[in-house]
Design a protein around this motif. Structure first.
Motif, PDB file in Angstrom:
ATOM      1  N   ILE A 198       0.841  -1.198   0.000  1.00 22.88           N
ATOM      2  CA  ILE A 198       0.000   0.000   0.000  1.00 22.88           C
ATOM      3  C   ILE A 198       0.877   1.249   0.000  1.00 22.88           C
ATOM      4  CG2 ILE A 198      -1.672   1.344   1.336  1.00 22.88           C
ATOM      5  CD1 ILE A 198      -2.832  -1.302   2.332  1.00 22.88           C
ATOM      6  N   GLY A 199       1.872   1.256   0.882  1.00 22.67           N
ATOM      7  CA  GLY A 199       2.787   2.388   0.925  1.00 22.67           C
ATOM      8  C   GLY A 199       3.569   2.552  -0.365  1.00 22.67           C
ATOM      9  N   LEU A 200       4.014   1.435  -0.957  1.00 19.92           N
ATOM     10  CA  LEU A 200       4.782   1.503  -2.200  1.00 19.92           C
ATOM     11  C   LEU A 200       3.929   2.011  -3.351  1.00 19.92           C
ATOM     12  CD1 LEU A 200       6.863  -1.816  -2.060  1.00 19.92           C
ATOM     13  CD2 LEU A 200       7.541   0.479  -1.347  1.00 19.92           C
ATOM     14  N   VAL A 201       2.688   1.550  -3.440  1.00 16.25           N
ATOM     15  CA  VAL A 201       1.797   1.974  -4.522  1.00 16.25           C
ATOM     16  C   VAL A 201       1.503   3.468  -4.413  1.00 16.25           C
ATOM     17  CG1 VAL A 201      -0.574   1.798  -5.388  1.00 16.25           C
ATOM     18  CG2 VAL A 201       0.749  -0.272  -4.964  1.00 16.25           C
ATOM     19  N   VAL A 202       1.253   3.953  -3.190  1.00 18.79           N
ATOM     20  CA  VAL A 202       0.993   5.382  -3.008  1.00 18.79           C
ATOM     21  C   VAL A 202       2.227   6.206  -3.385  1.00 18.79           C
ATOM     22  CG1 VAL A 202       0.457   7.181  -1.323  1.00 18.79           C
ATOM     23  CG2 VAL A 202      -0.748   5.001  -1.232  1.00 18.79           C
TER      24      VAL A 202
ATOM     25  N   VAL B  27      -1.262   1.653 -11.555  1.00 18.67           N
ATOM     26  CA  VAL B  27      -0.890   3.006 -11.120  1.00 18.67           C
ATOM     27  C   VAL B  27      -0.489   3.854 -12.318  1.00 18.67           C
ATOM     28  CG1 VAL B  27       0.869   4.321  -9.876  1.00 18.67           C
ATOM     29  CG2 VAL B  27      -0.258   2.395  -8.766  1.00 18.67           C
ATOM     30  N   MET B  28       0.274   3.272 -13.252  1.00 15.28           N
ATOM     31  CA  MET B  28       0.687   4.014 -14.441  1.00 15.28           C
ATOM     32  C   MET B  28      -0.526   4.431 -15.265  1.00 15.28           C
ATOM     33  SD  MET B  28       3.246   2.842 -17.496  1.00 15.28           S
ATOM     34  CE  MET B  28       4.637   2.847 -16.367  1.00 15.28           C
ATOM     35  N   ALA B  29      -1.475   3.502 -15.439  1.00 15.54           N
ATOM     36  CA  ALA B  29      -2.684   3.828 -16.197  1.00 15.54           C
ATOM     37  C   ALA B  29      -3.490   4.905 -15.485  1.00 15.54           C
ATOM     38  CB  ALA B  29      -3.527   2.572 -16.390  1.00 15.54           C
ATOM     39  N   LEU B  30      -3.636   4.774 -14.170  1.00 16.98           N
ATOM     40  CA  LEU B  30      -4.395   5.752 -13.392  1.00 16.98           C
ATOM     41  C   LEU B  30      -3.754   7.132 -13.469  1.00 16.98           C
ATOM     42  CD1 LEU B  30      -6.625   6.432 -11.334  1.00 16.98           C
ATOM     43  CD2 LEU B  30      -5.061   5.729  -9.520  1.00 16.98           C
ATOM     44  N   ALA B  31      -2.426   7.178 -13.367  1.00 18.22           N
ATOM     45  CA  ALA B  31      -1.727   8.462 -13.403  1.00 18.22           C
ATOM     46  C   ALA B  31      -1.875   9.127 -14.770  1.00 18.22           C
ATOM     47  CB  ALA B  31      -0.250   8.265 -13.068  1.00 18.22           C
ATOM     48  N   THR B  32      -1.724   8.343 -15.839  1.00 14.92           N
ATOM     49  CA  THR B  32      -1.784   8.895 -17.188  1.00 14.92           C
ATOM     50  C   THR B  32      -3.177   9.426 -17.517  1.00 14.92           C
ATOM     51  OG1 THR B  32      -0.068   7.362 -17.898  1.00 14.92           O
ATOM     52  CG2 THR B  32      -1.362   8.402 -19.623  1.00 14.92           C
ATOM     53  N   ILE B  33      -4.191   8.670 -17.114  1.00 14.77           N
ATOM     54  CA  ILE B  33      -5.566   9.060 -17.428  1.00 14.77           C
ATOM     55  C   ILE B  33      -6.080  10.094 -16.430  1.00 14.77           C
ATOM     56  CG2 ILE B  33      -7.945   8.223 -17.596  1.00 14.77           C
ATOM     57  CD1 ILE B  33      -6.724   5.512 -18.499  1.00 14.77           C
TER      58      ILE B  33
END
Length: 529
Positions: free
Chosen positions: A36-40, A164-170
């Motif tokens: 969880i910490g790493l993903v955030v 995370v990459m998809a969420l950040a890009t979109i």
């Protein structure tokens, strides 16, 4: 006990001082909490530039200094790229948890100061501080995951980072636009603070890793030479053809400085006790090959992310408001395939076939996108984007997995930072090269369709938004649409050709068994924190 002495105490190539404790069995609950910490933290590093980009017109309107606008992004990018290998080595030498926590703290300090900026000069300086921390975030996430989870089991978790990459890009442009419109541009930086505190809390409380008592001297000269070399190359690719002509003394001088610094770096690294980036790692065939593949993945991905929205907005008439949504088909293909490949690797322990398939599909996707024209439908272009995204999905996490599996656990940070660095440099060079090819083709097409004045006009058209372009005379619009389509053809055709190099590199990878258990714990001076 020195770092070298710690290494000598280990029993076997994967059982070194830091690595032996890192690789001890962890409960699924412990790993999930740390993740969880790493993903955030990963979300922080990837989301920042995308959110800030949307707010830049508002920032310039309040702070002024439009002539220095590009430096708001360049300062962040430079600091991130230059600090990446340093963070990786410091984590290997002094413990990954401490350096990761420090990188988060630096990133949050830079975010807070950026939000408080009263001038463009202050904002640029504080963005550099942010970038310095971001370099440690990216490396820390990958090296800690590599330390906690054996390569054989890592596929269970790699889909999180693709998501995370998809969420950040979109989501980045959407969030940035909402914050700018309804709060203040300063909140595009302040939003990092609660997320960063959350990541810090999970890491500090749940992550248990050793503190390595290394007495080895830090390779300051190597770090300096590598930083100068990387910075020079990034500036060459950032400024070349835009701020300065490719043949100008500034660009040629930066290129010469970069090459000289990197040659000096290679000389120094062969003679110091604890090199910043051990060149012996590249003697491992798999490590060298996945570095090449990662470079080309960055090359292709950043090129696509840069030019596809331009085509969709200009030629296909898509709205620029939700620009992140334009890349959703590519991100969807990347996310789905990354999840499937991760589970397959965990189940079988085999991975060699995926880089081969991925590089071939990536080349095919680039070739399909080179067929984009003025009459291509949105559905067709979306299908071709899915193909390109699928190719990247085969590669994004697998290249990191192979790089980490190719080194001893004591070099996990260096392996992670090197893989990240090659992808970053590949993206920087890719955008610069594709940009030069695109501009040349657009100018040539405009001259062909509108005569001698068309080439000069194309430069002005490139600065106009889609709405302004629609108000131009129909012949000019038609010429520019064809020019952009031809530019896309050139960019992605060369992208397909360059991707063939990655295909060749993937074919020569060896199927080395993935580590699947904890390393034997040697008798060393370590303390869990």
């Amino acid at each position: 006990m020195s770092h070298q002495q710690v290494e000598k105490a280990a029993d076997g190539p994967a059982a070194d001082a830091a690595g032996a404790v890192d690789a001890l069995p962890r409960s699924p609950r412990e790993i999930r909490l740390v993740m969880i910490g790493l993903v955030v933290a990963m979300l922080l590093a990837m989301l920042d530039n995308l959110i800030v980009g949307t707010a830049m017109p508002t920032i310039v309107g309040e702070l002024g200094g439009a002539e220095h606008l590009s430096w708001v992004v360049t300062a962040y990018t430079l600091a991130t790229a230059a600090s990446t290998p340093v963070w990786g080595k410091l984590g290997d030498m002094f413990g990954r948890k401490g350096t990761f926590v420090l990188s988060i703290a630096i990133f949050l300090a830079g975010s807070a100061l950026s939000g408080l900026s009263g001038s463009m000069g202050q904002l640029i300086a504080f963005r550099a501080v942010q970038g310095l921390g971001a370099g440690g975030l990216m490396v820390g996430v990958m090296s800690i995951m590599g330390a906690l989870v054996p390569p054989r089991d890592r596929g269970k978790y790699q889909g999180m980072f693709a998501a995370v990459m998809a969420l950040a890009t979109i989501g980045g442009p959407l969030i940035g636009g909402f914050i700018t419109d309804h709060l203040s541009w300063r909140w595009t930086f302040y939003i990092n603070l609660p997320l960063g505190v959350l990541a810090l809390a999970f890491i500090v409380i749940t992550l248990k890793l050793p503190t390595v008592r290394s007495t080895a001297r830090i390779d300051y000269l190597g770090a300096l030479l590598l930083t100068v070399g990387i910075t020079s190359l990034v500036l060459v690719t950032t400024w070349g053809g835009s701020e300065y002509a490719w043949g100008s003394k500034q660009i040629l001088g930066l290129g010469a400085l970069g090459v000289a610094s990197l040659i000096g770096f290679c000389y120094v690294e062969q003679r110091v006790e604890e090199p910043m980036l051990p060149l012996t790692l590249f003697k491992n065939r798999n490590f060298a090959l996945v570095s090449v593949i990662g470079f080309i993945v960055g090359f292709a991905m950043f090129g696509a992310v840069t030019f596809l929205p331009l085509y969709q907005q200009t030629v296909q008439g898509a709205s620029a408001t939700n620009s992140g949504l334009l890349l959703m088909p590519m991100m969807f293909g990347m996310l789905v395939i990354s999840l499937v490949v991760g589970q397959a690797i965990t189940k079988t322990g085999k991975y060699r076939i995926y880089p081969i398939i991925g590089t071939a599909v990536m080349a095919g996707g680039s070739l399909l996108l080179s067929t984009l024209g003025t009459e291509t439908s949105r559905f067709t272009s979306a299908c071709w984007m899915v193909v390109l995204g699928a190719g990247m999905g085969f590669l994004m996490q697998v290249t990191m997995l192979v790089a980490q599996n190719s080194v001893e656990l004591k070099d996990m940070g260096v392996a992670s930072s090197t893989a990240t660095l090659f992808r970053t440099i590949g993206g920087s060079i890719g955008v610069a090269l594709f940009g030069a090819l695109f501009t040349h083709q657009v100018t040539a097409t405009m001259k062909e369709r509108l005569g001698g004045a068309g080439g000069a006009k194309s430069a002005n058209l490139g600065q106009m938004g889609p709405e302004a372009l629609r108000k131009l005379p129909a012949p000019v619009q038609d010429a520019y649409h064809h020019a952009v389509a031809n530019g896309m053809h050139t960019v992605f055709l060369w992208g397909a050709v360059i991707s063939l190099v990655a295909v060749a590199a993937a074919v020569f990878l060896r199927e080395v068994p993935l580590r699947s258990g904890a390393a034997q714990k040697p008798e060393t001076q370590l303390e869990a924190v």
